[in-house]
Design a protein around this motif. Structure first.
Motif, PDB file in Angstrom:
ATOM      1  N   ARG A 194       7.267  -4.413  -9.224  1.00 40.46           N
ATOM      2  CA  ARG A 194       6.917  -2.911  -9.110  1.00 40.46           C
ATOM      3  C   ARG A 194       5.810  -2.713  -8.350  1.00 40.46           C
ATOM      4  O   ARG A 194       4.778  -3.720  -8.388  1.00 40.46           O
ATOM      5  CB  ARG A 194       6.847  -2.395 -10.251  1.00 40.46           C
ATOM      6  CG  ARG A 194       8.226  -2.066 -10.814  1.00 40.46           C
ATOM      7  CD  ARG A 194       8.198  -0.676 -11.493  1.00 40.46           C
ATOM      8  NE  ARG A 194       7.429  -0.448 -12.628  1.00 40.46           N
ATOM      9  CZ  ARG A 194       7.765  -0.877 -13.746  1.00 40.46           C
ATOM     10  NH1 ARG A 194       8.666  -1.645 -14.108  1.00 40.46           N
ATOM     11  NH2 ARG A 194       7.081  -0.856 -14.824  1.00 40.46           N
ATOM     12  N   PRO A 195       5.426  -1.811  -7.683  1.00 40.80           N
ATOM     13  CA  PRO A 195       3.878  -1.301  -7.170  1.00 40.80           C
ATOM     14  C   PRO A 195       3.000  -1.398  -7.982  1.00 40.80           C
ATOM     15  O   PRO A 195       3.212  -0.982  -9.173  1.00 40.80           O
ATOM     16  CB  PRO A 195       4.092  -0.148  -6.339  1.00 40.80           C
ATOM     17  CG  PRO A 195       5.829   0.134  -6.007  1.00 40.80           C
ATOM     18  CD  PRO A 195       6.400  -0.620  -7.343  1.00 40.80           C
ATOM     19  N   ASP A 207       9.655  10.701  -3.123  1.00 37.38           N
ATOM     20  CA  ASP A 207       8.643   9.659  -3.072  1.00 37.38           C
ATOM     21  C   ASP A 207       8.939   8.372  -3.481  1.00 37.38           C
ATOM     22  O   ASP A 207       8.414   7.339  -2.921  1.00 37.38           O
ATOM     23  CB  ASP A 207       7.359  10.352  -3.715  1.00 37.38           C
ATOM     24  CG  ASP A 207       6.705  11.481  -3.270  1.00 37.38           C
ATOM     25  OD1 ASP A 207       6.388  11.567  -2.078  1.00 37.38           O
ATOM     26  OD2 ASP A 207       6.271  12.570  -3.895  1.00 37.38           O
ATOM     27  N   VAL A 208       9.891   8.403  -4.326  1.00 34.62           N
ATOM     28  CA  VAL A 208      10.241   7.222  -4.849  1.00 34.62           C
ATOM     29  C   VAL A 208      11.209   6.390  -3.951  1.00 34.62           C
ATOM     30  O   VAL A 208      11.003   5.121  -3.617  1.00 34.62           O
ATOM     31  CB  VAL A 208      11.138   7.341  -6.374  1.00 34.62           C
ATOM     32  CG1 VAL A 208      11.267   5.929  -6.800  1.00 34.62           C
ATOM     33  CG2 VAL A 208      10.206   8.179  -7.432  1.00 34.62           C
ATOM     34  N   LEU A 209      11.910   7.196  -3.337  1.00 33.39           N
ATOM     35  CA  LEU A 209      12.904   6.513  -2.058  1.00 33.39           C
ATOM     36  C   LEU A 209      11.894   6.133  -0.984  1.00 33.39           C
ATOM     37  O   LEU A 209      12.225   4.944  -0.335  1.00 33.39           O
ATOM     38  CB  LEU A 209      13.838   7.575  -1.584  1.00 33.39           C
ATOM     39  CG  LEU A 209      14.788   8.239  -2.619  1.00 33.39           C
ATOM     40  CD1 LEU A 209      15.754   9.181  -2.017  1.00 33.39           C
ATOM     41  CD2 LEU A 209      15.716   6.859  -3.100  1.00 33.39           C
ATOM     42  N   ILE A 210      11.054   6.732  -0.556  1.00 36.70           N
ATOM     43  CA  ILE A 210       9.898   6.370   0.532  1.00 36.70           C
ATOM     44  C   ILE A 210       9.295   4.984   0.044  1.00 36.70           C
ATOM     45  O   ILE A 210       8.893   3.943   0.860  1.00 36.70           O
ATOM     46  CB  ILE A 210       8.752   7.215   0.785  1.00 36.70           C
ATOM     47  CG1 ILE A 210       9.447   8.599   1.366  1.00 36.70           C
ATOM     48  CG2 ILE A 210       7.746   6.896   1.664  1.00 36.70           C
ATOM     49  CD1 ILE A 210       8.700   9.734   1.733  1.00 36.70           C
ATOM     50  N   SER A 211       8.986   5.041  -1.448  1.00 38.20           N
ATOM     51  CA  SER A 211       8.290   3.733  -1.973  1.00 38.20           C
ATOM     52  C   SER A 211       9.052   2.661  -1.798  1.00 38.20           C
ATOM     53  O   SER A 211       8.749   1.395  -1.228  1.00 38.20           O
ATOM     54  CB  SER A 211       8.073   3.829  -3.422  1.00 38.20           C
ATOM     55  OG  SER A 211       7.424   2.848  -4.046  1.00 38.20           O
ATOM     56  N   VAL A 241       0.814  -1.210   0.202  1.00 41.31           N
ATOM     57  CA  VAL A 241       0.120  -0.088   0.045  1.00 41.31           C
ATOM     58  C   VAL A 241       0.911   1.408  -0.004  1.00 41.31           C
ATOM     59  O   VAL A 241       0.753   2.074  -0.799  1.00 41.31           O
ATOM     60  CB  VAL A 241      -0.980   0.178   1.275  1.00 41.31           C
ATOM     61  CG1 VAL A 241      -1.595   1.387   1.407  1.00 41.31           C
ATOM     62  CG2 VAL A 241      -2.029  -1.211   1.114  1.00 41.31           C
ATOM     63  N   GLY A 242       1.761   1.239   0.949  1.00 41.53           N
ATOM     64  CA  GLY A 242       2.791   2.278   1.033  1.00 41.53           C
ATOM     65  C   GLY A 242       3.499   2.679  -0.144  1.00 41.53           C
ATOM     66  O   GLY A 242       3.739   3.935  -0.786  1.00 41.53           O
ATOM     67  N   ALA A 243       4.083   1.510  -0.704  1.00 45.87           N
ATOM     68  CA  ALA A 243       4.878   1.568  -2.138  1.00 45.87           C
ATOM     69  C   ALA A 243       4.248   2.137  -3.374  1.00 45.87           C
ATOM     70  O   ALA A 243       4.513   2.839  -3.882  1.00 45.87           O
ATOM     71  CB  ALA A 243       5.273   0.147  -2.334  1.00 45.87           C
ATOM     72  N   ALA A 244       2.750   1.543  -3.127  1.00 45.35           N
ATOM     73  CA  ALA A 244       2.058   1.791  -4.448  1.00 45.35           C
ATOM     74  C   ALA A 244       1.609   3.399  -4.214  1.00 45.35           C
ATOM     75  O   ALA A 244       1.768   4.263  -5.543  1.00 45.35           O
ATOM     76  CB  ALA A 244       0.958   1.056  -4.562  1.00 45.35           C
ATOM     77  N   TYR A 245       1.293   3.802  -3.332  1.00 45.26           N
ATOM     78  CA  TYR A 245       0.761   5.351  -2.877  1.00 45.26           C
ATOM     79  C   TYR A 245       2.064   6.226  -3.378  1.00 45.26           C
ATOM     80  O   TYR A 245       1.855   7.098  -4.138  1.00 45.26           O
ATOM     81  CB  TYR A 245       0.491   5.642  -1.585  1.00 45.26           C
ATOM     82  CG  TYR A 245       0.088   6.968  -1.443  1.00 45.26           C
ATOM     83  CD1 TYR A 245      -0.944   7.421  -1.583  1.00 45.26           C
ATOM     84  CD2 TYR A 245       0.918   7.855  -0.534  1.00 45.26           C
ATOM     85  CE1 TYR A 245      -1.273   8.911  -1.429  1.00 45.26           C
ATOM     86  CE2 TYR A 245       0.663   9.096  -0.188  1.00 45.26           C
ATOM     87  CZ  TYR A 245      -0.413   9.565  -0.595  1.00 45.26           C
ATOM     88  OH  TYR A 245      -0.836  10.768  -0.519  1.00 45.26           O
ATOM     89  N   PHE A 246       3.392   5.952  -2.844  1.00 50.86           N
ATOM     90  CA  PHE A 246       4.334   7.058  -3.290  1.00 50.86           C
ATOM     91  C   PHE A 246       4.838   6.892  -4.558  1.00 50.86           C
ATOM     92  O   PHE A 246       5.349   7.914  -5.247  1.00 50.86           O
ATOM     93  CB  PHE A 246       5.483   6.948  -2.194  1.00 50.86           C
ATOM     94  CG  PHE A 246       4.915   7.300  -0.661  1.00 50.86           C
ATOM     95  CD1 PHE A 246       4.968   8.545  -0.611  1.00 50.86           C
ATOM     96  CD2 PHE A 246       4.472   6.405   0.356  1.00 50.86           C
ATOM     97  CE1 PHE A 246       4.684   9.253   0.747  1.00 50.86           C
ATOM     98  CE2 PHE A 246       4.237   6.939   1.604  1.00 50.86           C
ATOM     99  CZ  PHE A 246       4.244   8.289   1.922  1.00 50.86           C
ATOM    100  N   TYR A 247       4.951   5.429  -5.046  1.00 46.18           N
ATOM    101  CA  TYR A 247       5.319   5.375  -6.355  1.00 46.18           C
ATOM    102  C   TYR A 247       4.591   5.885  -7.455  1.00 46.18           C
ATOM    103  O   TYR A 247       5.032   6.837  -8.406  1.00 46.18           O
ATOM    104  CB  TYR A 247       5.240   3.875  -6.686  1.00 46.18           C
ATOM    105  CG  TYR A 247       5.911   3.348  -8.149  1.00 46.18           C
ATOM    106  CD1 TYR A 247       7.196   3.488  -8.505  1.00 46.18           C
ATOM    107  CD2 TYR A 247       4.625   3.033  -8.939  1.00 46.18           C
ATOM    108  CE1 TYR A 247       7.264   3.215  -9.693  1.00 46.18           C
ATOM    109  CE2 TYR A 247       5.129   2.867 -10.260  1.00 46.18           C
ATOM    110  CZ  TYR A 247       6.444   2.616 -10.525  1.00 46.18           C
ATOM    111  OH  TYR A 247       6.902   2.457 -11.981  1.00 46.18           O
ATOM    112  N   LEU A 248       3.238   6.057  -7.356  1.00 45.25           N
ATOM    113  CA  LEU A 248       2.269   6.595  -8.269  1.00 45.25           C
ATOM    114  C   LEU A 248       2.144   8.112  -8.387  1.00 45.25           C
ATOM    115  O   LEU A 248       2.303   8.709  -9.353  1.00 45.25           O
ATOM    116  CB  LEU A 248       0.878   5.889  -8.049  1.00 45.25           C
ATOM    117  CG  LEU A 248       0.750   4.429  -8.389  1.00 45.25           C
ATOM    118  CD1 LEU A 248      -0.741   3.793  -7.874  1.00 45.25           C
ATOM    119  CD2 LEU A 248       1.060   4.057  -9.737  1.00 45.25           C
TER     120      LEU A 248
END
Length: 302
Positions: free
Chosen positions: A301-302, A151-155, A78-85
């Motif tokens: 990938r997210p 955001d990508v790094l957080i992802s 969930v976190g990966a998808a949110y910040f990645y998108l």
């Protein structure tokens, strides 16, 4: 054609489908709220995964431990998808994917720190070199710095949580069931995220793109499973890095994007470090059981 070559081609095809899914989302996000796109896409994929599980007859059961780990990896997804998108919509496609290639390096380091996996000086050196490559891509404190790179790094951090949870799953954990739990958690999160936001009318083309995106995600799942079944994991896994090539191609052709020279150099360093780390892990480390490895590959990938 050997089974390994067939599996490598399937893995490249799976990564191409994920890249096309990202392209569809990036295109639609110009006029449609991100939460609406993800709710529709993951609604389709979750229903399809659920149907596939039920079609098998007996409903697969998870142990309490595997269920808890599945929920934890769902939080990571969930976190990966949110910040990645968020970053995908705002940044050049290839830049986002280039930073994302650092995830295997971070996962390897985190596995050593939190799971007690052994990491020799060669792999540790490769990880540090890979982080230098990430700095070349992100370039903090310079004019080329993009705030969305954070955001990508957080992802990547959330991907690390997801993959560490995956490594702890038992070999018996059904890949489709774990993936369905993850997809439904992402769906629920974006439903809640959009409760206070209005939905916008969608054109016929946008509706088609939504189903196309869902189809590419499902296609990548099935293709990845087939690749992991017929090929050796140590041979197939490096082909995940072809996602960067797809991002470069699609970003240039569809969005007129081309990374700066430093970004390309940084991406090359990250990929080379990741490939070396993977080589050393397969040569000297304990391999991840095939069940969790398949699940990990499903959501590269997210």
């Amino acid at each position: 054609m050997t089974d390994n070559v067939k599996a490598a081609l399937l893995m490249m095809g799976a990564l191409a489908m994920l890249a096309l899914n990202d392209t569809a989302i990036k295109t639609m996000a110009l006029t449609i709220p991100l939460f609406q796109i993800v709710v529709l896409r993951n609604g389709v994929t979750t229903l399809a995964l659920g149907f596939s599980i039920l079609r098998g007859g007996k409903l697969p059961r998870l142990s309490r431990r595997d269920l808890a780990l599945s929920l934890l990896r769902g939080v990571g997804e969930v976190g990966a998808a949110y910040f990645y998108l968020i970053a995908l919509v705002a940044m050049p496609f290839a830049n986002v994917v280039a930073i994302l290639q650092s995830a295997p390096l971070v996962v390897t380091l985190a596995a050593a720190l939190f799971l007690g996996e052994k990491v020799g000086w060669r792999r540790l050196s490769a990880i540090l070199v890979g982080f230098v490559g990430v700095l070349l891509i992100v370039r903090p404190g310079t004019e080329g710095f993009d705030i969305f790179a954070l955001d990508v790094l957080i992802s990547v951090g959330f991907i690390t949580l997801r993959d560490l949870a995956t490594r702890r799953l038992s070999r018996e954990a059904p890949a489709m069931t774990v993936t369905a739990i993850t997809s439904s958690m992402v769906l629920a999160f974006f439903v809640v995220l959009g409760l206070d936001e209005p939905w916008v009318p969608m054109s016929a083309w946008s509706i088609v793109l939504t189903f196309v995106a869902a189809g590419f995600v499902l296609g990548s799942y099935l293709t990845t499973i087939q690749a992991m079944r017929i090929g050796e994991i140590s041979f197939v896994s490096p082909f995940r890095y072809t996602s960067l090539l797809w991002a470069l191609l699609l970003g240039f052709v569809l969005f007129g994007e081309w990374p700066q020279a430093l970004t390309l150099i940084g991406a090359a360093i990250v990929v080379a470090s990741g490939l070396f780390t993977l080589y050393r892990e397969r040569k000297t480390g304990q391999p991840v059981p095939q069940g969790p490895e398949v699940i990990q590959a499903l959501e590269s990938r997210p």
